[in-house]
Write a protein that holds these residues in place. Structure first.
Motif, PDB file in Angstrom:
ATOM      1  N   PHE A  43       0.732  -0.699   0.195  1.00 63.06           N
ATOM      2  CA  PHE A  43      -0.106   0.238  -0.197  1.00 63.06           C
ATOM      3  C   PHE A  43       0.943   1.069   0.108  1.00 63.06           C
ATOM      4  N   GLU A  44       2.218   1.128   0.271  1.00 59.15           N
ATOM      5  CA  GLU A  44       2.944   2.027   0.158  1.00 59.15           C
ATOM      6  C   GLU A  44       3.475   2.416  -1.160  1.00 59.15           C
ATOM      7  N   VAL A  45       2.450   3.902  -2.245  1.00 60.07           N
ATOM      8  CA  VAL A  45       2.395   3.468  -3.048  1.00 60.07           C
ATOM      9  C   VAL A  45       3.698   5.019  -3.743  1.00 60.07           C
ATOM     10  N   ASP A  46       4.368   5.130  -2.616  1.00 61.60           N
ATOM     11  CA  ASP A  46       5.076   6.569  -2.418  1.00 61.60           C
ATOM     12  C   ASP A  46       6.299   5.934  -2.259  1.00 61.60           C
ATOM     13  N   ARG A  47       6.851   5.114  -2.504  1.00 65.22           N
ATOM     14  CA  ARG A  47       7.675   4.650  -2.774  1.00 65.22           C
ATOM     15  C   ARG A  47       7.866   3.852  -4.443  1.00 65.22           C
ATOM     16  N   VAL A  48       9.151   3.860  -4.816  1.00 63.94           N
ATOM     17  CA  VAL A  48       8.803   3.357  -6.627  1.00 63.94           C
ATOM     18  C   VAL A  48       9.481   2.173  -6.554  1.00 63.94           C
ATOM     19  N   ALA A  49       9.816   1.539  -5.492  1.00 64.43           N
ATOM     20  CA  ALA A  49       9.436   0.152  -5.749  1.00 64.43           C
ATOM     21  C   ALA A  49       7.907  -0.866  -5.595  1.00 64.43           C
ATOM     22  N   VAL A  50       7.089   0.064  -5.350  1.00 61.48           N
ATOM     23  CA  VAL A  50       6.023  -0.321  -5.189  1.00 61.48           C
ATOM     24  C   VAL A  50       4.843   0.576  -6.601  1.00 61.48           C
ATOM     25  N   GLY A  51       4.761   1.615  -6.318  1.00 63.76           N
ATOM     26  CA  GLY A  51       4.651   3.074  -7.343  1.00 63.76           C
ATOM     27  C   GLY A  51       4.186   2.514  -8.710  1.00 63.76           C
TER      28      GLY A  51
ATOM     29  N   GLY B 265      10.704  -4.666  -5.841  1.00 58.11           N
ATOM     30  CA  GLY B 265       9.504  -4.568  -6.659  1.00 58.11           C
ATOM     31  C   GLY B 265      10.491  -4.429  -8.079  1.00 58.11           C
ATOM     32  N   TRP B 266       9.401  -3.389  -8.738  1.00 55.00           N
ATOM     33  CA  TRP B 266       9.738  -2.686  -9.781  1.00 55.00           C
ATOM     34  C   TRP B 266      11.905  -1.673  -9.292  1.00 55.00           C
ATOM     35  N   ARG B 267      11.868  -2.147 -10.538  1.00 56.99           N
ATOM     36  CA  ARG B 267      13.295  -2.205 -10.748  1.00 56.99           C
ATOM     37  C   ARG B 267      14.220  -0.840 -11.743  1.00 56.99           C
ATOM     38  N   SER B 268      15.025  -0.329 -11.716  1.00 58.00           N
ATOM     39  CA  SER B 268      15.316   0.831 -12.986  1.00 58.00           C
ATOM     40  C   SER B 268      16.853   0.637 -13.311  1.00 58.00           C
ATOM     41  N   PRO B 269      16.693   0.364 -14.191  1.00 58.12           N
ATOM     42  CA  PRO B 269      17.455  -0.884 -15.277  1.00 58.12           C
ATOM     43  C   PRO B 269      19.224  -0.696 -14.359  1.00 58.12           C
ATOM     44  N   ALA B 270      19.994   0.457 -14.066  1.00 57.02           N
ATOM     45  CA  ALA B 270      20.249   0.292 -13.657  1.00 57.02           C
ATOM     46  C   ALA B 270      20.254  -0.689 -12.264  1.00 57.02           C
ATOM     47  N   LEU B 271      19.517  -0.708 -11.329  1.00 62.79           N
ATOM     48  CA  LEU B 271      19.723  -1.105 -10.611  1.00 62.79           C
ATOM     49  C   LEU B 271      19.325  -3.296 -10.697  1.00 62.79           C
ATOM     50  N   GLN B 272      18.799  -3.341 -12.008  1.00 63.60           N
ATOM     51  CA  GLN B 272      18.579  -4.695 -12.228  1.00 63.60           C
ATOM     52  C   GLN B 272      20.218  -5.448 -12.308  1.00 63.60           C
ATOM     53  N   GLU B 273      20.977  -3.754 -13.476  1.00 64.83           N
ATOM     54  CA  GLU B 273      22.119  -4.481 -13.194  1.00 64.83           C
ATOM     55  C   GLU B 273      23.349  -4.457 -12.728  1.00 64.83           C
ATOM     56  N   TRP B 274      23.227  -4.090 -11.786  1.00 65.44           N
ATOM     57  CA  TRP B 274      23.889  -3.390 -10.405  1.00 65.44           C
ATOM     58  C   TRP B 274      23.910  -5.169  -9.931  1.00 65.44           C
ATOM     59  N   MET B 275      22.485  -5.597  -9.741  1.00 61.48           N
ATOM     60  CA  MET B 275      21.985  -6.595  -9.230  1.00 61.48           C
ATOM     61  C   MET B 275      22.441  -8.077  -9.675  1.00 61.48           C
ATOM     62  N   LEU B 276      22.797  -8.094 -10.810  1.00 65.35           N
ATOM     63  CA  LEU B 276      23.519  -8.721 -11.693  1.00 65.35           C
ATOM     64  C   LEU B 276      24.562  -9.134 -11.482  1.00 65.35           C
ATOM     65  N   GLN B 277      25.359  -7.869 -12.042  1.00 66.40           N
ATOM     66  CA  GLN B 277      27.246  -8.055 -11.490  1.00 66.40           C
ATOM     67  C   GLN B 277      27.545  -8.465  -9.892  1.00 66.40           C
ATOM     68  N   ASP B 278      26.537  -8.129  -8.824  1.00 67.95           N
ATOM     69  CA  ASP B 278      26.966  -8.315  -7.682  1.00 67.95           C
ATOM     70  C   ASP B 278      26.525  -9.872  -7.663  1.00 67.95           C
ATOM     71  N   ALA B 279      25.281 -11.144  -8.826  1.00 68.56           N
ATOM     72  CA  ALA B 279      24.980 -11.817  -8.311  1.00 68.56           C
ATOM     73  C   ALA B 279      26.597 -12.552  -9.214  1.00 68.56           C
ATOM     74  N   ILE B 280      27.129 -11.636 -10.489  1.00 63.82           N
ATOM     75  CA  ILE B 280      28.501 -12.656 -10.621  1.00 63.82           C
ATOM     76  C   ILE B 280      29.321 -13.023  -9.726  1.00 63.82           C
ATOM     77  N   VAL B 281      29.435 -12.157  -9.442  1.00 66.58           N
ATOM     78  CA  VAL B 281      30.813 -12.031  -8.053  1.00 66.58           C
ATOM     79  C   VAL B 281      30.100 -12.720  -7.611  1.00 66.58           C
ATOM     80  N   GLN B 282      29.035 -13.168  -6.394  1.00 66.37           N
ATOM     81  CA  GLN B 282      28.500 -13.972  -5.930  1.00 66.37           C
ATOM     82  C   GLN B 282      28.520 -15.390  -5.804  1.00 66.37           C
ATOM     83  N   TYR B 283      28.532 -15.441  -7.241  1.00 69.27           N
ATOM     84  CA  TYR B 283      27.745 -17.330  -7.749  1.00 69.27           C
ATOM     85  C   TYR B 283      30.024 -17.775  -8.296  1.00 69.27           C
ATOM     86  N   GLY B 284      30.259 -16.616  -8.963  1.00 67.08           N
ATOM     87  CA  GLY B 284      31.435 -17.238  -9.827  1.00 67.08           C
ATOM     88  C   GLY B 284      30.974 -16.953 -11.090  1.00 67.08           C
ATOM     89  N   SER B 285      30.301 -16.811 -11.998  1.00 70.63           N
ATOM     90  CA  SER B 285      29.623 -17.260 -13.240  1.00 70.63           C
ATOM     91  C   SER B 285      28.543 -16.164 -13.510  1.00 70.63           C
TER      92      SER B 285
END
Length: 222
Positions: A86-94, A123-143
């Protein structure tokens, strides 16, 4: 006068041994039954236990690889500040798709009546956040191959379009696993009990069969 103990006849001693043996057998049977019931209850609980949502990497400065950490404006949700739907003022929700958000809010209202609060881990993610998470996952999982089982690219992620949401905590996931299809809310990937998307047909037909992980999703190959 000397008093001597008169031993019981052999038959009486045999009867006592039989009684003691029967009591021991009965006690063992009761204990075995209690253990069996306890194990059955434990397995029943385990069968309905939903794995805990995997923590979403939270950028706190610095970078993942060469990608600069995004901010709350990109959809970042801090671990100690998980919003409700219900917290639609947060962009991840709104910024979630309006139909998905409406279904989430209907479900959350009914869940609250059952004493369960549904919270948004991501929730919603900008392309920048999604890319950051992907790069973080590559570091975490090794490939990149292994990372893609958990994090899609910015071009293929349903989070970037606002069509997916990661929910929690356990109680909410358990509640949704049993009732989510009533609202068209479905778990999409077998390895991500927290990832939900809207499937309107599920209201009448039930949720579709889950995919093993995002790499099995045709949408991630487009």
């Amino acid at each position: 006068m000397n008093t001597r103990t008169i031993p019981h006849p052999p038959r009486v001693r045999r009867r006592r041994r039989v009684v003691v043996t029967l009591i021991a057998i009965a006690a063992a049977a009761i204990l075995a039954f209690a253990v069996q019931q306890s194990l059955s209850a434990a397995f029943a609980d385990a069968a309905h236990t939903i794995p805990s949502p995997a923590p979403t990497p939270v950028p706190t400065g610095g970078s993942a690889g060469s990608v600069v950490a995004p901010t709350e404006a990109d959809g970042v949700i801090l671990d100690d500040d998980k919003p409700t739907v219900f917290e639609v003022d947060r962009v991840a929700v709104g910024n979630l798709d309006s139909a998905l958000l409406a279904a989430l809010q209907r479900a959350a209202s009914d869940a609250e009546a059952d004493g369960v609060t549904i919270r948004v881990n991501s929730g919603w993610r900008s392309p920048a956040l999604q890319e950051w998470m992907l790069q973080d996952a590559i570091v975490q999982y090794g490939s990149e191959e292994e990372a893609r089982r958990w994090v899609a690219t910015p071009e293929t992620s349903e989070h970037v379009t606002g069509d997916a949401v990661d929910l929690g905590p356990w109680s909410a996931l358990d509640w949704l696993a049993q009732r989510g299809s009533r609202y068209g809310l479905c778990q999409i990937y077998a390895n991500e009990s927290w990832h939900y998307e809207l499937r309107p047909d599920a209201v009448d037909d039930g949720c579709p069969e889950m995919l093993a992980d995002p790499t099995a999703d045709p949408r991630t190959k487009r």
